[in-house]
Scaffold this motif. Structure first.
Motif, short mmCIF file in Angstrom:
data_model
loop_
_atom_site.label_atom_id
_atom_site.label_comp_id
_atom_site.label_asym_id
_atom_site.label_seq_id
_atom_site.Cartn_x
_atom_site.Cartn_y
_atom_site.Cartn_z
N ARG A 165 -36.13 -28.97 -0.33
CA ARG A 165 -36.45 -29.02 1.11
C ARG A 165 -36.00 -30.32 1.76
O ARG A 165 -35.95 -30.43 2.97
CB ARG A 165 -37.93 -28.76 1.33
CG ARG A 165 -38.82 -29.96 1.30
CD ARG A 165 -40.25 -29.54 1.54
NE ARG A 165 -41.16 -30.41 0.82
CZ ARG A 165 -41.64 -31.53 1.36
NH1 ARG A 165 -41.33 -31.90 2.58
NH2 ARG A 165 -42.47 -32.28 0.64
N LYS A 166 -35.66 -31.31 0.92
CA LYS A 166 -35.13 -32.56 1.48
C LYS A 166 -33.75 -32.33 2.13
O LYS A 166 -33.33 -33.10 2.98
CB LYS A 166 -34.99 -33.62 0.38
CG LYS A 166 -36.34 -34.07 -0.14
CD LYS A 166 -36.16 -34.98 -1.34
CE LYS A 166 -37.51 -35.22 -2.00
NZ LYS A 166 -37.34 -35.56 -3.43
N ARG A 167 -33.05 -31.29 1.65
CA ARG A 167 -31.69 -31.06 2.16
C ARG A 167 -31.56 -29.81 3.02
O ARG A 167 -30.67 -29.72 3.83
CB ARG A 167 -30.71 -30.89 1.00
CG ARG A 167 -30.57 -32.08 0.12
CD ARG A 167 -29.76 -31.69 -1.11
NE ARG A 167 -29.82 -32.75 -2.08
CZ ARG A 167 -29.03 -33.82 -2.02
NH1 ARG A 167 -28.14 -33.92 -1.07
NH2 ARG A 167 -29.13 -34.75 -2.92
N TYR A 168 -32.42 -28.82 2.74
CA TYR A 168 -32.20 -27.52 3.36
C TYR A 168 -33.40 -27.08 4.16
O TYR A 168 -34.51 -27.56 3.96
CB TYR A 168 -31.91 -26.46 2.29
CG TYR A 168 -30.78 -26.79 1.37
CD1 TYR A 168 -29.47 -26.55 1.75
CD2 TYR A 168 -31.02 -27.34 0.12
CE1 TYR A 168 -28.42 -26.86 0.90
CE2 TYR A 168 -29.99 -27.66 -0.73
CZ TYR A 168 -28.69 -27.42 -0.35
OH TYR A 168 -27.66 -27.72 -1.18
N CYS A 169 -33.13 -26.13 5.05
CA CYS A 169 -34.20 -25.42 5.74
C CYS A 169 -34.51 -24.19 4.89
O CYS A 169 -33.63 -23.39 4.61
CB CYS A 169 -33.68 -25.00 7.13
SG CYS A 169 -34.66 -23.73 7.92
#
Lengths: 471, 276
Positions: free
Chosen positions: B219-223
């Protein structure tokens, strides 16, 4: 009186007798079981109906055995008895003539007795009817006796502790096994007779001469080199598969991946109608439409090449019947085999795999090419192999459109002959059963059987492995 | 019907924005009045839902409530179902992805998806991961592709387990490994959004725990939007939760708030196990 009995319609009589005995025995068994249970003599293992079935089973089976024995041997017994009573002049007759004579007697007897002028014939016919009457009466008596004793024995066993249900289940299993055994026994019998006759053939013609010889001329001179036949068979099967494999496969892909349910619902049955067309219809289509067209085109190509100065001789054979005509039509015939089976295996590819590909942004054709087809490949190969074995064994089309000449020629417009065509040619018309000419048909049949068996086995094996992967 | 309108996102989002400004600065996807029909039957009614970037949104609700159908709207997977019709606007990067002009193939390369049952292709581990980059032409060279495969597998936490057997068939992996492979496969296409449709329902608790850790990492990179039947899972991995019932969005908000202090009676009943 006895003579009248000779006219008894045994088939109907037996059937009615068996039906009556079966239902009677069933009711007796059931009623008896019910009476026991009403009397409250312990708890029954099986329900009354099963006792009924059990008694009926033991009544009918012995009777059925008798009836079958009559069906198989009855006529022979009558004839044997009659022959012993014939006047001495008949024993001088050759066996074949005698049997033809007896045939005509039995025919006259079945038409209600002979009333012509030949007194000897008439007397023998009447005697035949008498003997038949005796045998029929005896059979009916024996059948009733068998059924009766079976019935009595079975009825005595009806008791609360008797496991009638298990016995009936066992009887059912035995019956089903017998049905399966009939199919297997027939196959074994056919293979055995093929083997036996082929061995007789190979005693007269060396097996290697047969398998590797290049000259086939079974009809006129005794040349039994079957290689041209194998070549013709495979050449035509190859042409057929060149048509059927791509067309069938692409049709299957269209039907399973692209077509909407409405298109699919109408196109698939139409495609399967192709499989229902009798091969003889394909055959005359090949002979009357396709072969002349191919010949015309081949002649035109020859003319063009000669006019252009490329060759001086005709380049193509341009025969009125040709490997190409038979192969093309056979290809159309096996399309539904390929498409229907391939369609099934493509549909069996799990939807989740397609979803996975679509969810990654693969297009429809990318999904089909990279995911669906590789996953369905074993099944597709199996469907192709089954189509090949079908094409190799196909007879009618090649009989009509491939020709009779045994030769090895890569020219598709030349006429060729195949294993199946030669089997037909060898066994139609006047045949005697011990000449190598006739026996060679069995050897060809054996080769055909082995080839298609191998293809089918490979196909089945591949399909099995494929199933294991997804179930 | 009125109650759903009052609990609709515009009313709640300003408050949550104030509470956690770093997370809900800007909705990545904005769904407006989504209606979905299967033939004549309506499966989803007027759902409006903002989906924030770089966080996990959980969709919960009893079976048949439309949460999977809604999820499949977000990458237009419903297009593959003949009888299915989607109405309403789904705004992503200023574009309505429901627009006929949007190519679903391109959209799906930006919105990846992980399914309920692990569904690796019947190919090698390497080919499973490299398939996406290949069809989208993302890799310039073989080394490039190798790098992408490694990076995707590392992000999915699978690299250490499979680095020595990249050519082995993907079906030889365990269920949990297969599901992480599917996540790696989705990541390899370099999506912005990842949709997960009950990704742990076919897995044992150990494998489930690994996937949940991975989701938290991703979740740090993606929705991320995840459909789940497990309330505990929704509570553990998500920042926002939306509760669906009978095709209606009953309530949505911060996960903590939904689970500790739901506004709607139906939400409370479902969460406490009184129905569903």
């Amino acid at each position: 009186m006895v003579q009248q009995l000779g006219h008894l319609p045994m088939g109907w009589l037996m059937l009615a007798l068996l039906a009556m005995m079966a239902s009677g025995a069933f009711f007796v068994g059931r009623v008896q079981a019910e009476r026991f249970s009403a009397a409250g003599s312990g708890r029954f293992h099986s329900r009354p109906n099963y006792h009924g079935y059990y008694v009926a089973m033991w009544t009918v089976v012995p009777a059925l055995v008798m009836a079958m024995a009559y069906g198989l041997l009855g006529d022979d017994i009558v004839r044997a008895l009659l022959r012993r009573e014939l006047p001495a002049s008949f024993s001088a007759m050759p066996p074949i003539e005698l049997s033809v004579y007896l045939d005509s007697i039995s025919r006259a007897a079945s038409q209600g007795g002979f009333s012509g002028s030949d007194r000897i014939f008439s007397a023998i016919t009447n005697r035949f009817l008498e003997l038949q009457g005796v045998i029929k009466t005896v059979t009916i008596g024996l059948t009733t006796l068998c059924a009766g004793s079976g019935f009595l024995l079975a009825r005595r066993r009806v008791a609360p502790g008797f496991r009638a249900r298990n016995k009936v289940e066992g009887g059912m299993e035995a019956f089903l096994f017998l049905c399966a055994a009939v199919a297997i026994a027939t196959t074994v019998g056919i293979v055995a007779s093929l083997l036996y006759e082929s061995l007789r053939f190979f005693a007269q013609v060396p097996i290697w001469d047969f398998l590797l010889g290049t000259r086939w001329n079974a009809q006129t001179s005794a040349e039994f080199g079957a290689l041209p036949l194998f070549f013709g068979t495979f050449m035509i099967a190859l042409i057929a598969m060149l048509i059927a494999a791509p067309v069938g496969l692409f049709a299957a892909i269209y039907l399973s991946e692209y077509a909407g349910p409405r298109v699919r619902g109408s196109v698939k049955p139409i495609l399967e109608v192709l499989a229902g067309i009798p091969t003889v219809v394909y055959g005359f289509f090949a002979l009357l439409v396709v072969a002349p067209t191919i010949r015309t085109i081949a002649v035109w190509i020859n003319m063009t090449l000669i006019n252009a100065g490329v060759t001086s001789e005709p380049f193509l054979a341009a025969q009125p019947t040709s490997a190409l005509a038979a192969g093309l039509v056979m290809g159309i015939m096996v399309i539904p085999f390929v498409s229907s089976l391939s369609d099934d295996v493509i549909n069996a590819v799990p939807q989740t795999l397609r979803d996975a590909a679509y969810a990654m942004g693969a297009t429809k054709s990318e999904t089909v090419k990279h995911v669906v087809l590789p996953a369905a490949l074993p099944g597709i190969i199996a469907s192709l192999l089954l189509a090949v074995s079908r094409a190799i064994g196909e007879t009618m089309i090649v009989v009509m459109a491939a020709g009779q000449r045994a030769r090895i020629s890569a020219d598709p417009t030349a006429d060729l002959t195949t294993i199946t065509v030669q089997i037909v040619a060898l066994l139609t018309g006047e045949t005697e059963f011990d000449s190598p000419k006739t026996l060679s048909a069995f050897a060809l049949g054996l080769v055909l059987f082995v080839i298609t068996l191998i293809f089918n086995l490979i196909a089945l094996r591949v399909v099995q492995k494929y199933r294991e992967k997804y179930d | 019907m009125e109650s759903t309108v009052t609990s609709a996102p515009p009313a709640t989002s300003p408050g949550t924005q104030a509470n956690e400004p770093e997370r809900l600065t800007f909705p990545r996807i904005e769904c407006r009045d989504i209606n979905v029909f299967y033939g004549d039957k309506q499966a989803i009614f007027d759902i409006s839902l903002p989906i924030p970037d770089r966080s996990v949104t959980a969709l919960i609700g009893p079976s048949g409530c439309g949460k999977s159908t809604f999820l499949r709207c977000l990458n237009r997977m419903n297009d593959t179902i003949e009888s299915c019709r989607v109405e309403g606007q789904i705004i992503m990067d200023g574009e309505n992805i429901n627009d006929a002009a949007i190519d679903p193939v391109l959209l799906r390369s930006r919105v990846g998806m992980v399914f309920q049952k692990p569904n690796p292709f019947p190919k090698s581990i390497y080919d499973n991961i490299s398939y996406g980059p290949r069809i989208h032409g993302l890799a310039a060279s073989r080394e490039d592709l190798d790098g992408m495969v490694e990076k995707s597998l590392r992000r999915a936490g699978l690299w250490e387990e499979v680095k020595d057997r990249l050519t082995a068939p993907a079906n030889s992996l365990s269920g949990g490994q297969q599901q992480r492979l599917c996540i790696a496969r989705a990541i390899a296409v370099q999506p912005e959004v990842i949709l997960m449709d009950e990704p742990c329902s076919a897995l044992d608790p150990v494998a489930t725990a690994r996937i949940e850790e991975l989701i938290d990492e991703l979740r740090k990179r993606y929705c991320i939007v995840i459909v789940t039947h497990s309330m505990q899972q929704a509570a553990r991995v998500s920042q926002r939760t939306a509760f669906f019932h009978l095709g209606i969005l009953v309530e949505m908000g911060e996960t903590d708030q939904i689970f500790t202090n739901p506004r709607e009676r139906r939400t409370e009943d479902y969460i406490t196990g009184r129905f569903g």
